[in-house]
Design a protein around this motif. Structure first.
Motif, PDB file in Angstrom:
ATOM      1  N   GLU A 509     -47.881 -35.707 -54.835  1.00  0.00           N
ATOM      2  CA  GLU A 509     -47.155 -35.956 -56.076  1.00  0.00           C
ATOM      3  C   GLU A 509     -47.670 -37.129 -56.897  1.00  0.00           C
ATOM      4  N   ALA A 595     -43.190 -37.126 -61.970  1.00  0.00           N
ATOM      5  CA  ALA A 595     -42.441 -35.902 -61.683  1.00  0.00           C
ATOM      6  C   ALA A 595     -42.852 -34.804 -62.643  1.00  0.00           C
ATOM      7  N   THR A 596     -42.528 -33.593 -62.260  1.00  0.00           N
ATOM      8  CA  THR A 596     -42.763 -32.435 -63.116  1.00  0.00           C
ATOM      9  C   THR A 596     -41.506 -32.138 -63.933  1.00  0.00           C
ATOM     10  N   ARG A 610     -46.279 -32.875 -66.661  1.00  0.00           N
ATOM     11  CA  ARG A 610     -46.193 -34.024 -65.774  1.00  0.00           C
ATOM     12  C   ARG A 610     -45.704 -35.247 -66.541  1.00  0.00           C
ATOM     13  N   ASP A 638     -38.323 -32.185 -61.683  1.00  0.00           N
ATOM     14  CA  ASP A 638     -38.632 -31.844 -60.290  1.00  0.00           C
ATOM     15  C   ASP A 638     -38.045 -30.485 -59.913  1.00  0.00           C
ATOM     16  N   HIS A 641     -38.303 -29.198 -56.264  1.00  0.00           N
ATOM     17  CA  HIS A 641     -37.649 -29.995 -55.218  1.00  0.00           C
ATOM     18  C   HIS A 641     -38.684 -30.681 -54.321  1.00  0.00           C
ATOM     19  N   LYS A 642     -39.604 -31.384 -54.942  1.00  0.00           N
ATOM     20  CA  LYS A 642     -40.651 -32.077 -54.201  1.00  0.00           C
ATOM     21  C   LYS A 642     -40.294 -33.532 -53.900  1.00  0.00           C
ATOM     22  N   LEU A 643     -39.376 -34.109 -54.668  1.00  0.00           N
ATOM     23  CA  LEU A 643     -39.096 -35.538 -54.589  1.00  0.00           C
ATOM     24  C   LEU A 643     -37.767 -35.810 -53.886  1.00  0.00           C
ATOM     25  N   ASP A 645     -34.960 -37.118 -54.425  1.00  0.00           N
ATOM     26  CA  ASP A 645     -34.019 -37.553 -55.460  1.00  0.00           C
ATOM     27  C   ASP A 645     -32.600 -37.544 -54.885  1.00  0.00           C
ATOM     28  N   ARG A 648     -29.407 -34.560 -57.321  1.00  0.00           N
ATOM     29  CA  ARG A 648     -30.110 -33.537 -58.084  1.00  0.00           C
ATOM     30  C   ARG A 648     -29.218 -32.879 -59.135  1.00  0.00           C
ATOM     31  N   ASN A 651     -30.491 -33.507 -62.664  1.00  0.00           N
ATOM     32  CA  ASN A 651     -31.902 -33.217 -62.920  1.00  0.00           C
ATOM     33  C   ASN A 651     -32.122 -32.077 -63.907  1.00  0.00           C
TER      34      ASN A 651
END
Length: 655
Positions: A509, A595-596, A610, A638, A641-643, A645, A648, A651
């Motif tokens: 990431e 983050a995306t 990004r 995100d 769901h890579k981070l 956080d 959520r 988000n």
């Protein structure tokens, strides 16, 4: 494992206008951009020994220790006796007036600090090491040294200082100790159906490390991890002839301890892609399967560029092996040793397959340097030593694969990259767990993927969510906390999982594999057989990968900061700069990450953009203007769901 990284591109489109919307977010925030992005002073400063690029400097030095050991096991009384010669080379700039030696077996004494203070304490004890004198040999002169034994340390007072920058001496120590039973954990004698299994580790007095960061590293041993010097270890193990011995390094005298049949099978295994039995079930308790001459045999092993050796001995072993294919056409031997209790198609029958595949995979980071890699099925301590690992004879299925991979991975961290795992467990367990993640993906088309450790990530859960409770825990230690000062409650979740997840996030990431992988490989190569500190690692990755990562080291490693980034609004704009869409964000916690942002349009298309970490450098409520004028129906931060956080729910905005 999850698909942690997917390359995204900035796609810009122009069409119809979007509408504005707001989202409810907390009115207070813990975020302080000046705190997160402030200049970072690392624990160890740059000097002539360690450079600003995280590399050994022009004056870097490291002492060397070579060992010669002649051990014998009384298999009736469970007593190991040995004659040891230590050759110590002082490459430091300091004359040394005394030496410190580690005595790990003294941890099993009733009065040891470990017996009182360790969370792993036992109600069983031994008397620890037994010896009468230490002989010093220097400049061809011998004398009996004055020494003091204090818990698991021995201080040796020298008559004359050992000269700096190349001074050399030898220590001769004759010693013995009672091998602990299964309660010994990492070193034990374990019963099996066909005889005792001796798992012998931490078995000889070893020199403490003297380095440029702390001088003598001589804290008492309380059953945590190790910090050791490198050198050559030459050792022999004398046991009854019906015993087989497997150990770290290369077996020097197979013609003396193996039958002709076993020698042929061993030679075949070294060339075979498939597992070959060297000693099978029918050989156990068969006198014809062992040499017929002497009643006892001495097994001779040697290992170079190593900080330690361990071995196992038993009449109960089934032994099998196969060839490991290494870079540049080199090979090594994958081997497994286990009793009949381990037989089974989902059990130890597959162990050598696992050893071979994992060593080959890990060698993509740095080539495996040792002649053999051995998986030992015994008591089940789940413990690593150079070239050999101790696992459980009853292990099976995914557990056997994962523990085999994990313990073997320690050959890279900390056996090759010799970090101080007593102080910095995250550079040992965490770095190793990180490479495990990808090994699980690679094996047999992901047969045992994703890599899961049941203590922190039940099957079906998202790994990044499993760390949330630790980040929110005010009592949780940081990754920089000493291993021995970390409560068992947090040992796995912090030293293993948080550290590994930190590298996964850094790779997938923050940097991307294209920058991370070459830098990480170069780090391993640069610090192979040396002692890097966390500061060295941090500086190295920044320099080699081309990124100021001060904010990441500060938030994830030096502190235990949470992440909670939110979308607070999406608004169509039309000003002197042109038309577009402004997306507003807010950070509710101290840490942020790149983050995306996924923008979904009314025509059911979407694009991923990004949002770099620099977005947050001046404020906790930034906005970005996208050259997008199509109608937006959803914006998600995100989305895959890579981070990690913390919340959520903030988000995503639906329009």
């Amino acid at each position: 494992m999850l698909n942690w990284f997917k390359k995204t591109t900035l796609l810009c489109a122009a069409s119809s206008a979007s509408i504005a919307i707001g989202a409810t977010t907390p009115t207070t925030s813990n975020y302080d951009s000046q705190a997160l992005f402030a200049p970072l002073s690392l624990p160890n400063s740059v000097n002539a020994m360690r450079s600003g690029a995280g590399k050994p400097g022009p004056l870097f030095w490291q002492n060397q220790v070579d060992y010669s050991l002649k051990a014998s096991i009384d298999t009736e009384q469970d007593i190991l006796s040995s004659k040891e010669t230590i050759t110590y080379t002082n490459n430091s700039p300091d004359d040394l007036t005394l030496l410190w030696v580690q005595l790990d077996q003294n941890m099993y004494r009733k009065d040891s600090r470990s017996s009182i203070a360790s969370q792993w304490r036992s109600s069983n004890f031994t008397d620890g090491y037994q010896f009468d004198k230490v002989t010093v040999i220097i400049n061809n002169k011998h004398y009996d040294a004055d020494f003091l034994i204090d818990d698991t340390r021995m201080r040796i007072d020298l008559k004359n200082p050992l000269a700096a920058q190349g001074g050399k001496l030898q220590l001769q120590i004759d010693y013995s100790y009672k091998v602990p039973g299964t309660w010994g954990g990492r070193t034990a004698v374990t019963p099996s159906k066909n005889g005792k299994i001796f798992e012998i580790a931490q078995w000889f007095p070893r020199m403490a490390v003297y380095d440029d960061l702390h001088g003598w590293n001589n804290n008492p041993y309380i059953s945590s991890e190790f910090y050791l010097e490198y050198g050559t270890i030459d050792y022999t193990v004398n046991v009854p002839k019906d015993y087989w011995v497997v150990g770290s390094g290369e077996l020097i005298n197979p013609e003396e301890v193996l039958t002709k049949t076993e020698q042929k099978r061993l030679a075949k295994a070294k060339k075979s892609e498939e597992t070959v039995y060297i000693r099978n079930k029918a050989d156990i308790n068969n006198p014809d399967s062992r040499p017929k001459d002497d009643q006892r045999l001495s097994w001779h092993f040697k290992m170079d560029n190593t900080r330690d050796v361990a071995f196992a001995a038993s009449p109960a072993f089934i032994i099998d092996g196969a060839k490991i294919n290494l870079p540049e056409g080199k090979t090594a031997l994958a081997m497994s040793a286990y009793p009949v209790e381990g037989i089974g198609s989902t059990k130890w029958d597959r162990s050598t397959e696992y050893v071979k595949a994992n060593i080959e995979h890990f060698s993509t980071w740095y080539p495996y340097p040792y002649p053999a890699a051995i998986n030992l099925g015994g008591h089940g301590a789940g413990m690593e030593y150079p070239g050999i690992v101790f696992d459980g004879m009853q292990d099976k299925d995914d557990l056997l694969f994962w523990i085999t991979a994990h313990e073997l991975g320690h050959n890279w961290f900390p056996m090759i990259v010799g970090s101080d795992e007593r102080r910095h467990a995250f550079m040992d367990e965490g770095f190793n767990t990180f490479i495990d993640v990808y090994a699980s993906d690679a094996f047999n088309d992901g047969e045992f993927a994703p890599k899961r450790d049941g203590e922190y990530a039940p099957k079906g859960g998202n790994p990044v969510d499993e760390i949330l409770s630790v980040l929110a825990d005010n009592e949780a230690p940081t990754l920089m906390a000493p291993a021995e000062a970390t409560d068992e409650k947090y040992r796995h979740s912090v030293a293993y999982f948080k550290s590994a997840l930190g590298l996964v996030l850094l790779r997938e990431e923050i940097l991307g594999p294209e920058r991370f992988d070459p830098a990480f490989k170069e780090y391993i190569s640069t610090w192979a057989y040396k002692h890097p500190s966390p500061s060295d690692f941090f500086r190295f990755m920044e320099s080699a990968a081309g990124e100021d990562l001060s904010w990441w080291w500060r938030g994830w490693y030096l502190n235990n900061w949470q992440l909670d980034m939110a979308i607070t609004g999406v608004e169509a704009i039309d000003d002197k700069h042109g038309k577009g869409t402004k997306v507003s964000f807010k950070s509710n916690q101290k840490l942020v990450m790149p983050a995306t942002l996924r923008v979904q349009y009314s025509d059911n298309t979407h694009e991923d953009i990004r949002i770099p970490v620099e977005t947050w450098m001046r404020t906790g409520t930034p906005s970005v203007v996208l050259p997008v004028t199509k109608t937006i129906k959803r914006a998600s931060l995100d989305p895959e769901h890579k981070l990690p956080d913390a919340d959520r729910s903030n988000n995503t905005i639906d329009l």
